[in-house]
Design a protein around this motif. Structure first.
Motif, PDB file in Angstrom:
ATOM      1  N   GLN A  59      -1.684   2.934 -15.280  1.00  0.00           N
ATOM      2  CA  GLN A  59      -1.625   1.568 -14.763  1.00  0.00           C
ATOM      3  C   GLN A  59      -0.380   0.835 -15.281  1.00  0.00           C
ATOM      4  N   GLU A  60      -0.105   1.026 -16.565  1.00  0.00           N
ATOM      5  CA  GLU A  60       1.060   0.403 -17.172  1.00  0.00           C
ATOM      6  C   GLU A  60       2.342   0.905 -16.522  1.00  0.00           C
ATOM      7  N   ARG A  61       2.399   2.209 -16.290  1.00  0.00           N
ATOM      8  CA  ARG A  61       3.618   2.775 -15.701  1.00  0.00           C
ATOM      9  C   ARG A  61       3.811   2.267 -14.282  1.00  0.00           C
ATOM     10  N   LEU A  62       2.722   2.121 -13.525  1.00  0.00           N
ATOM     11  CA  LEU A  62       2.842   1.601 -12.165  1.00  0.00           C
ATOM     12  C   LEU A  62       3.402   0.180 -12.215  1.00  0.00           C
TER      13      LEU A  62
ATOM     14  N   PHE B  58       0.810  -1.220   0.000  1.00  0.00           N
ATOM     15  CA  PHE B  58       0.000   0.000   0.000  1.00  0.00           C
ATOM     16  C   PHE B  58       0.846   1.275   0.000  1.00  0.00           C
ATOM     17  N   GLU B  59       1.795   1.356   0.929  1.00  0.00           N
ATOM     18  CA  GLU B  59       2.620   2.571   1.037  1.00  0.00           C
ATOM     19  C   GLU B  59       3.471   2.789  -0.209  1.00  0.00           C
ATOM     20  N   HIS B  60       3.984   1.688  -0.709  1.00  0.00           N
ATOM     21  CA  HIS B  60       4.823   1.736  -1.895  1.00  0.00           C
ATOM     22  C   HIS B  60       4.000   2.254  -3.091  1.00  0.00           C
ATOM     23  N   LEU B  61       2.764   1.780  -3.178  1.00  0.00           N
ATOM     24  CA  LEU B  61       1.881   2.207  -4.271  1.00  0.00           C
ATOM     25  C   LEU B  61       1.589   3.708  -4.161  1.00  0.00           C
ATOM     26  N   LYS B  62       1.373   4.140  -2.919  1.00  0.00           N
ATOM     27  CA  LYS B  62       1.076   5.557  -2.689  1.00  0.00           C
ATOM     28  C   LYS B  62       2.247   6.426  -3.146  1.00  0.00           C
ATOM     29  N   MET B  63       3.438   5.959  -2.842  1.00  0.00           N
ATOM     30  CA  MET B  63       4.626   6.722  -3.215  1.00  0.00           C
ATOM     31  C   MET B  63       4.780   6.766  -4.737  1.00  0.00           C
ATOM     32  N   ALA B  64       4.546   5.619  -5.370  1.00  0.00           N
ATOM     33  CA  ALA B  64       4.666   5.548  -6.822  1.00  0.00           C
ATOM     34  C   ALA B  64       3.653   6.489  -7.491  1.00  0.00           C
ATOM     35  N   MET B  65       2.432   6.515  -6.954  1.00  0.00           N
ATOM     36  CA  MET B  65       1.410   7.386  -7.536  1.00  0.00           C
ATOM     37  C   MET B  65       1.795   8.848  -7.354  1.00  0.00           C
ATOM     38  N   GLY B  66       2.350   9.162  -6.191  1.00  0.00           N
ATOM     39  CA  GLY B  66       2.784  10.529  -5.922  1.00  0.00           C
ATOM     40  C   GLY B  66       3.834  10.966  -6.929  1.00  0.00           C
TER      41      GLY B  66
ATOM     42  N   LEU C   2       4.277   9.778  -9.985  1.00  0.00           N
ATOM     43  CA  LEU C   2       3.673   9.957 -11.312  1.00  0.00           C
ATOM     44  C   LEU C   2       2.932  11.291 -11.379  1.00  0.00           C
ATOM     45  N   GLN C   3       2.310  11.645 -10.268  1.00  0.00           N
ATOM     46  CA  GLN C   3       1.520  12.871 -10.237  1.00  0.00           C
ATOM     47  C   GLN C   3       2.384  14.126 -10.382  1.00  0.00           C
ATOM     48  N   LEU C   4       3.639  14.025  -9.912  1.00  0.00           N
ATOM     49  CA  LEU C   4       4.547  15.176 -10.016  1.00  0.00           C
ATOM     50  C   LEU C   4       4.597  15.725 -11.433  1.00  0.00           C
ATOM     51  N   ASN C   5       4.538  14.810 -12.401  1.00  0.00           N
ATOM     52  CA  ASN C   5       4.624  15.234 -13.791  1.00  0.00           C
ATOM     53  C   ASN C   5       3.314  15.171 -14.531  1.00  0.00           C
ATOM     54  N   ASP C   6       2.265  14.913 -13.800  1.00  0.00           N
ATOM     55  CA  ASP C   6       0.983  14.715 -14.463  1.00  0.00           C
ATOM     56  C   ASP C   6      -0.117  15.150 -13.499  1.00  0.00           C
ATOM     57  N   ALA C   7      -0.304  16.461 -13.432  1.00  0.00           N
ATOM     58  CA  ALA C   7      -1.249  16.996 -12.462  1.00  0.00           C
ATOM     59  C   ALA C   7      -2.685  16.573 -12.764  1.00  0.00           C
ATOM     60  N   ALA C   8      -2.914  16.058 -13.989  1.00  0.00           N
ATOM     61  CA  ALA C   8      -4.278  15.653 -14.348  1.00  0.00           C
ATOM     62  C   ALA C   8      -4.660  14.315 -13.720  1.00  0.00           C
ATOM     63  N   PHE C   9      -3.669  13.600 -13.214  1.00  0.00           N
ATOM     64  CA  PHE C   9      -3.940  12.318 -12.555  1.00  0.00           C
ATOM     65  C   PHE C   9      -4.185  12.587 -11.071  1.00  0.00           C
ATOM     66  N   VAL C  10      -5.343  12.180 -10.564  1.00  0.00           N
ATOM     67  CA  VAL C  10      -5.636  12.414  -9.144  1.00  0.00           C
ATOM     68  C   VAL C  10      -5.904  11.085  -8.444  1.00  0.00           C
ATOM     69  N   PHE C  11      -5.584  11.021  -7.161  1.00  0.00           N
ATOM     70  CA  PHE C  11      -5.871   9.800  -6.416  1.00  0.00           C
ATOM     71  C   PHE C  11      -6.108  10.113  -4.948  1.00  0.00           C
ATOM     72  N   GLN C  12      -6.946   9.319  -4.316  1.00  0.00           N
ATOM     73  CA  GLN C  12      -7.108   9.443  -2.874  1.00  0.00           C
ATOM     74  C   GLN C  12      -7.424   8.076  -2.291  1.00  0.00           C
ATOM     75  N   PRO C  13      -7.027   7.860  -1.035  1.00  0.00           N
ATOM     76  CA  PRO C  13      -7.206   6.521  -0.467  1.00  0.00           C
ATOM     77  C   PRO C  13      -8.674   6.132  -0.407  1.00  0.00           C
ATOM     78  N   GLU C  14      -8.971   4.888  -0.617  1.00  0.00           N
ATOM     79  CA  GLU C  14     -10.316   4.378  -0.394  1.00  0.00           C
ATOM     80  C   GLU C  14     -10.155   2.938   0.058  1.00  0.00           C
TER      81      GLU C  14
END
Ligand code: GDP
Length: 597
Positions: free
Chosen positions: A353-356, A308-316, A318-330
């Motif tokens: 998804q592919e990049r993750l 979980f934490e690792h995924l959160k970091m990876a998403m963060g 990706l978001q640095l360069n792609d502000a159009a991608f949003v995510f929040q925990p659920e």
């Protein structure tokens, strides 16, 4: 370079028609890059993008060109993302230009994406220079392509330049046409108005923003502000890409380049925003700014909960360069802890998804994608629902509205019948059908976004054996007879399988999902019931029968009391499980159902 000798343009093309090759040629023939430098090509950098033939981000390049009139010109080539998911970003890049090269493959002709992009460019009032590329191919058909330009795009055929980016034919003509036909930029006054059309995060430099200066100047050391947020910054550096970052003293009206300020993340800088002088600000921002909102949502869960934490970091990251991608925990009862993610469109979703998976080695499962529904409650309240699990009870809903798109599909004549059937299956309304040439037609139709999300494009490709193409643009919302379909396992709704579907399709989908679940839920000691429900009404039912363990087999002979005791125990076991209502569904089963649904 003076404003009169500056030309700002971009290239619009359907995938594979030769945008990258032509860009390389232009850079080469203006001496901007040498042939040998081409490996670290800038206009198409990410592997994934290259594989899929799309570009998401590339920086603008400044070229110097000595025209036949003997003067030196500064030609700024801006890149546009090659997919409709990024239509807003495309529109902002176009807004930073005065003209566009429209590339059409001489053998393939006008394709769906070409039409969508030309519409965008014309909306911005750009001068379009048509380029018919790949004329070296034996099956190049100039007369047909010219006729298509006139008939479909209303572009005069005699304006077209015949070229081969590969063989280097027509390159000079293209450069001359850029100088002669595209108007020089004009500034209305000397107040700073800069159109921010993209930004990237650089590990060393921080946020590097791409800007087209419409009027005034951007000067290091001065205070500026972004008009959508009203936040002020100090300009640290400005420059152009030649193609490497090349620092300048200032950027003036008409220029395209970059600026670096004390901006911490790309999330602070919005595409389409106006940069102005903090002390002497423009009275109005530049037109066309929009907040970009995700169009498609999906849950992304780590297969291994420890990730979980690792995924959160990876998403963060990706978001640095792609502000159009949003995510929040659920969290999901079925899948555990994960994230609700928003994307601009389906391609954007697949890329993330592919990049993750590839770049961050994440083992993930994604839930069925959902669009954003507008729900009007009986009390008049309006809410937006992007997760079917959050849809209120039907009894308090007045109306559900879904996003629709205008879709352009180009297919060979012989596939019209199958295509019309597919449109019907996807709840589409065909607006018109137009003959492109003797072989192909273009169908314009309105379809619910939800229907084209998953397999529409694949189906078109299959039924046309790869010859069809399609593109779409958002076309607002419309009320529709939608219902929530829930899957119950032993009477308990399983959130990960909920979906919002059209009433007419709900039952069929419910039955298909129930059958699939029956297949993947292993036999348990007790009977498992699988039901599909629409608004509380069961529409499909399947049972996974209990594994009847032959517990008495071990008892040889006639010890009847022992036999009975064992049977009693087994029955109790069944009861207990039923009472708890939990079923052991292996994670694998969820994955299979979500992948196939
Ligand atoms: P993009 O997807 O629009 O960037 O297209 P590319 O520039 O990557 O080109 C797609 C394919 O077409 C590549 O295999 C190129 O080598 C090829 N190609 C590009 N221009 C020409 C041309 O003028 N003639 C021929 N024969 N092939 C070309």
């Amino acid at each position: 370079m003076s404003i009169e000798r500056t030309r700002n343009f971009c290239i619009i093309a359907h995938i594979d028609h030769g945008k990258t090759t032509l860009s390389d040629r232009l850079l080469e023939s203006t001496g901007t890059i040498a042939e040998r430098e081409k490996q670290d090509q800038l206009l198409d950098s990410m592997d994934l993008e290259r594989e899929r033939g799309i570009t998401i981000k590339a920086h603008p390049v400044a070229m110097r060109y000595r025209a036949k009139d003997g003067h030196d010109y500064r030609l700024n080539l801006l890149d546009t993302p090659g997919h409709v998911d990024f239509a807003y970003e495309v529109s902002r890049s176009l807004a930073a230009c005065e003209g566009a090269l429209l590339i059409v493959d001489a053998a393939q002709g006008v394709e769906a994406q070409t039409v969508a992009n030309v519409h965008l460019a014309l909306k911005q009032g750009l001068t379009i220079i048509p380029v018919i590329n790949k004329i070296d191919l034996p099956n190049a058909d100039l007369p047909t392509v010219k006729k298509q330009l006139e008939d479909i795009l209303a572009i005069p055929a005699d304006e077209a330049i015949a070229a081969s980016a590969k063989a280097g034919i027509g390159i000079q003509d293209i450069l001359e046409a850029v100088v002669a036909r595209i108007p020089a930029p004009k500034a209305q006054d000397d107040t700073l108005r800069g159109l921010v059309f993209d930004s990237v995060f650089d590990g060393y430099r921080g946020v590097v923003s791409y800007i087209r200066v419409m009027s005034g100047s951007v000067i290091p050391g001065t205070a500026v502000k972004l008009m959508s947020t009203n936040k002020s910054y100090e300009i640290k550096e400005v420059g152009v890409f030649t193609p490497k970052m090349f620092q300048q003293k200032q950027l003036n009206a008409g220029d395209v380049g970059y600026f670096i300020a004390n901006i911490k993340s790309t999330a602070e800088i919005k595409i389409g925003d106006t940069l102005t002088d903090a002390r002497r600000p423009a009275s109005e921002p530049l037109p066309g700014f929009q907040e970009v909102n995700p169009m498609v949502y999906s849950g992304i869960y780590p297969i291994n909960t420890a990730d979980f934490e690792h995924l959160k970091m990876a998403m963060g990251k990706l978001q640095l360069n792609d502000a159009a991608f949003v995510f929040q925990p659920e969290s999901s009862v079925a899948l555990g802890f994960g994230f609700r993610c928003g994307f601009l469109g389906l391609l954007h979703m697949e890329i993330i998804q592919e990049r993750l998976r590839r770049e961050y080695n994440m083992d993930i499962i994604a839930t069925y994608p959902s669009v954003i529904y507008e729900v009007i409650r009986t009390n008049g309240e309006r809410l937006e629902v992007d997760n079917p699990a959050n849809l209120p009870d039907m009894s308090v809903i007045e109306e559900i509205r879904e996003p629709v798109v205008k879709c352009f599909v180009m297919i060979p004549n012989e596939n019209i019948g199958d295509m019309m059937q597919l449109m019907l299956d996807k709840r589409g309304t065909v607006e018109h059908t137009e003959s492109l040439d003797s072989r192909r037609v273009m169908i314009t139709a309105t379809l619910p976004l939800n229907e084209i999300l998953v397999d529409f494009h694949d189906k078109i490709k299959t039924l046309t054996r790869g010859y069809g193409s399609m593109d779409y643009e958002p076309a607002g919302y419309r009320a529709s007879d939608l219902v929530k379909l829930e899957m119950l396992v032993n009477g308990e709704p399983v959130d990960a399988f909920s979906s919002i579907v059209h009433r007419e399709k709900a039952e069929g989908r419910g039955r298909a999902l129930a059958a699939k679940l029956k297949e993947v839920i292993p036999t348990q000691l007790y009977q498992v019931s699988i039901q599909a429900a629409i608004g509380g009404k069961i529409v499909a039912r399947e049972n996974v029968s209990a594994m009847r363990k032959n517990v008495t087999a071990k008892c040889y002979g006639g010890d009847i009391t022992r036999k009975r005791k064992l049977l009693e125990k087994q029955k109790e076991g069944k009861k207990r499980m039923k009472a708890i209502g939990t079923v052991n569904i292996p994670q694998e089963a969820f994955i299979q159902v979500l992948r196939t649904s």
